[in-house]
Design an enzyme around this catalytic site. Structure first.
Site, PDB file in Angstrom:
ATOM      1  N   GLU A 208      38.284  48.952  37.394  1.00 20.64           N
ATOM      2  CA  GLU A 208      38.211  49.023  35.798  1.00 20.64           C
ATOM      3  C   GLU A 208      38.784  50.351  35.434  1.00 20.64           C
ATOM      4  O   GLU A 208      38.949  50.477  34.080  1.00 20.64           O
ATOM      5  CB  GLU A 208      37.104  48.328  35.118  1.00 20.64           C
ATOM      6  CG  GLU A 208      36.847  46.936  35.429  1.00 20.64           C
ATOM      7  CD  GLU A 208      35.587  46.487  34.621  1.00 20.64           C
ATOM      8  OE1 GLU A 208      35.371  47.104  33.667  1.00 20.64           O
ATOM      9  OE2 GLU A 208      35.293  45.214  34.822  1.00 20.64           O
ATOM     10  N   LYS A 340      33.393  36.064  27.599  1.00 24.04           N
ATOM     11  CA  LYS A 340      34.355  35.998  28.500  1.00 24.04           C
ATOM     12  C   LYS A 340      34.973  34.750  28.560  1.00 24.04           C
ATOM     13  O   LYS A 340      34.275  33.558  29.236  1.00 24.04           O
ATOM     14  CB  LYS A 340      34.023  36.544  29.840  1.00 24.04           C
ATOM     15  CG  LYS A 340      33.532  37.652  30.266  1.00 24.04           C
ATOM     16  CD  LYS A 340      32.839  38.065  31.463  1.00 24.04           C
ATOM     17  CE  LYS A 340      32.792  39.506  32.066  1.00 24.04           C
ATOM     18  NZ  LYS A 340      31.745  39.737  33.064  1.00 24.04           N
ATOM     19  N   ARG A 369      37.960  41.065  32.482  1.00 29.50           N
ATOM     20  CA  ARG A 369      37.427  40.847  33.787  1.00 29.50           C
ATOM     21  C   ARG A 369      37.660  42.136  34.511  1.00 29.50           C
ATOM     22  O   ARG A 369      38.578  42.757  34.019  1.00 29.50           O
ATOM     23  CB  ARG A 369      37.747  39.669  34.448  1.00 29.50           C
ATOM     24  CG  ARG A 369      37.370  38.226  33.568  1.00 29.50           C
ATOM     25  CD  ARG A 369      35.956  38.188  33.274  1.00 29.50           C
ATOM     26  NE  ARG A 369      35.143  38.450  34.392  1.00 29.50           N
ATOM     27  CZ  ARG A 369      34.346  37.332  34.790  1.00 29.50           C
ATOM     28  NH1 ARG A 369      34.241  36.156  34.246  1.00 29.50           N
ATOM     29  NH2 ARG A 369      33.575  37.521  35.829  1.00 29.50           N
ATOM     30  N   SER A 370      37.229  42.353  35.607  1.00 30.15           N
ATOM     31  CA  SER A 370      37.418  43.319  36.600  1.00 30.15           C
ATOM     32  C   SER A 370      38.995  43.252  36.964  1.00 30.15           C
ATOM     33  O   SER A 370      39.492  44.239  37.681  1.00 30.15           O
ATOM     34  CB  SER A 370      36.336  43.607  37.817  1.00 30.15           C
ATOM     35  OG  SER A 370      36.249  42.642  38.565  1.00 30.15           O
ATOM     36  N   LYS A 391      34.759  45.126  25.113  1.00 30.13           N
ATOM     37  CA  LYS A 391      34.543  45.699  26.263  1.00 30.13           C
ATOM     38  C   LYS A 391      35.658  45.274  27.317  1.00 30.13           C
ATOM     39  O   LYS A 391      35.948  44.466  27.554  1.00 30.13           O
ATOM     40  CB  LYS A 391      33.012  45.325  26.902  1.00 30.13           C
ATOM     41  CG  LYS A 391      32.907  45.831  28.381  1.00 30.13           C
ATOM     42  CD  LYS A 391      31.897  45.084  28.881  1.00 30.13           C
ATOM     43  CE  LYS A 391      31.391  45.707  30.296  1.00 30.13           C
ATOM     44  NZ  LYS A 391      30.626  44.723  31.156  1.00 30.13           N
TER      45      LYS A 391
HETATM   46  P1  PGA Z   1      33.631  41.157  36.764  1.00 29.73           P
HETATM   47  O1  PGA Z   1      32.671  42.367  35.929  1.00 29.73           O
HETATM   48  O2  PGA Z   1      34.708  40.925  35.672  1.00 29.73           O
HETATM   49  O3  PGA Z   1      33.749  41.674  37.780  1.00 29.73           O
HETATM   50  O4  PGA Z   1      32.423  39.846  36.531  1.00 29.73           O
HETATM   51  C1  PGA Z   1      32.728  42.628  34.581  1.00 29.73           C
HETATM   52  C2  PGA Z   1      31.252  42.657  34.195  1.00 29.73           C
HETATM   53  O5  PGA Z   1      30.470  42.365  34.813  1.00 29.73           O
HETATM   54  O6  PGA Z   1      30.735  42.748  32.969  1.00 29.73           O
HETATM   55 ZN    ZN Z   2      28.399  42.457  33.297  1.00 26.47          ZN
END
Ligand code: PGA
Ligand code: ZN
Length: 427
Positions: A208, A340, A369-370, A391
């Site tokens: 990220e 999300k 997302r990552s 975020k």
């Molecule tokens: P992810 O991580 O998009 O890889 O699930 C982001 C988070 O945990 O906030």
């Molecule tokens: Zn998280």
């Protein structure tokens, strides 16, 4: 005057590439007269087990990550099913998507296919209304520009588990605008990079965009972050505070929490104690997924201990699901929701989780997302829904910067009407 035709004529999709160089879906919803909307699906790496599941091709192409079946489903099934529906009725068309998929976790057509189509339809509706998406969603509500939560060091599943904690972030709680919050964060990000370089520990960036963490303990990252805030000329805890995403499900093994970096194991109480110690020693204002997604007792204990002064965020724990949010409110197992859209799979379900969080008095943080793309839909959701927090990952890599920059544009368009959320959105 003839009525405007607001019905969907066709949905198309193409394969594009995400920030990890993996295939993802871009969907387009087409109305008559050349009006339409477009959106891309992001992808997580540290996913919650309750999330909508992406449909990925098995087989050898692109490590089994290809999306040709999911795209085929959009063209062969979703497009005919949405044909003739009013794009203004998001709830109805999302319901058609959910029923057409027919599974509890959206695995048949794929959460990636559904969220791309659902968001594309939302863009088409805004386009039909002749408004930017954020303004279309906002209606007459007061415009709140969110407090950004920005990663400085990346860890966990986003950095080869080089440290156990996934995100070491800052929140510029003393800033008076979103623009100023980015200014201060840019200084902290640069200062952290200089600090690592001076110690011979600068090794590039994680998924990220936060610095790849070369530390001997998890707490050393906190110390380094505190110093970087000071190096940037800001007062820790007053101007700029720290937030963490522990993503504890990722190191929860057989009922124990295994801190690989420090070669030790803790039980749920031990992990809570460790985090409470950090909260006592560092200006931490928010902690996400402090314990594993299935450790409700741990979430309750942690929230009872610190929830009056620290934001306790459910990500894997709530997976953007209204029912889970309502349960968490009853059980008092956290006090904020990470929002999300692709965890839910449709905009309507995302909004339902958001509304449940609001009813419960929870904080709300719209999140990327990552694995992400240049798609900036979530910036519009954050402002259009008045989430208060945003975020997106770190302060580098253009899939991240595209979203920060979009909020800057919106803050500018709002002018004097913009109200920056600031520290008041936190407990
Ligand atoms: P992810 O991580 O998009 O890889 O699930 C982001 C988070 O945990 O906030
Ligand atoms: Zn998280």
């Amino acid at each position: 005057m003839t009525a405007v035709d607001e019905t969907i004529k066709r949905v198309t999709a193409r394969r594009v590439w995400d920030s990890r160089g993996r295939p993802t879906i871009e969907a387009e919803g087409h109305l008559p007269n050349g009006i339409g909307g477009r959106a891309m699906a992001p992808a997580g790496a540290s996913t919650g087990s309750g999330e909508a599941v992406d449909l990925r091709d098995a087989g050898r192409a692109h490590g089994g990550q290809d999306v040709t079946q999911a795209i085929g489903g959009i063209e062969r099934e979703i497009s005919p099913a949405l044909d003739g529906l009013a794009v203004t009725d998001q709830a109805r068309l999302d319901q058609v998507l959910i029923e057409l998929d027919g599974t509890a976790n959206k695995s048949r057509l794929g959460g990636n296919a559904l969220i791309a189509v659902s968001m594309a339809a939302l863009h088409a509706a805004a386009s039909l209304a002749g408004k930017p998406l954020w303004r279309h969603l906002l209606g007459a509500a007061p415009p709140i520009v969110p407090l950004p939560e920005i990663q400085i060091f990346g860890g966990g599943a986003h950095a080869g588990r080089r440290v156990d904690v996934q995100d070491f972030m800052v929140m510029a709680i003393g800033a008076s605008s979103f623009g100023q919050a980015l200014d201060w964060t840019a200084d902290v990000y640069r200062a952290a990079g200089v600090r690592l370089a001076n110690r011979g520990r600068l090794q590039g960036v994680a998924d990220e965009g936060g610095y790849w963490p070369v530390f001997d303990t998890n707490e050393e990252a906190l110390e380094c972050l505190l110093c970087a805030i000071e190096d940037a000329g800001r007062t820790p805890g007053d101007d700029v505070a720290i937030s963490l995403d522990i993503a504890a499900s990722e190191f929860h093994v057989s009922g124990r929490y295994r801190l690989g970096l420090e070669d030790r194991e803790l039980d749920s109480d031990g992990l809570c104690e460790l985090l409470c110690g950090w909260i006592g020693r560092y200006p931490i204002v928010s902690i996400e997924d402090p314990v594993s997604e299935d450790d409700t007792a741990g979430m309750q204990k942690f929230t009872a201990a610190v929830g009056h002064r620290v934001q306790v965020v459910g990500d894997d724990y709530l997976v953007t699901d209204a029912t889970r949010v309502e349960r968490a409110a009853t059980e008092q197992s956290c006090n904020a929701l990470l929002v999300k859209p692709n965890q839910a799979g449709t905009i309507t379900e995302t909004r339902a989780a958001f509304d449940a969080a609001r009813r419960a008095g929870f904080g709300t943080i719209v999140s990327a997302r990552s694995g992400d793309t240049e798609d900036v839909t979530i910036a519009h959701l954050a402002i259009g829904w008045g989430a208060g927090q945003f975020k997106v990952g770190s302060f580098s890599r253009s899939e991240r910067m595209a979203k920060w920059n979009e909020v800057l544009r919106i803050e500018e368009a709002l002018g004097d009407a913009a109200v920056f959320a600031g520290r008041d959105v936190l407990p």
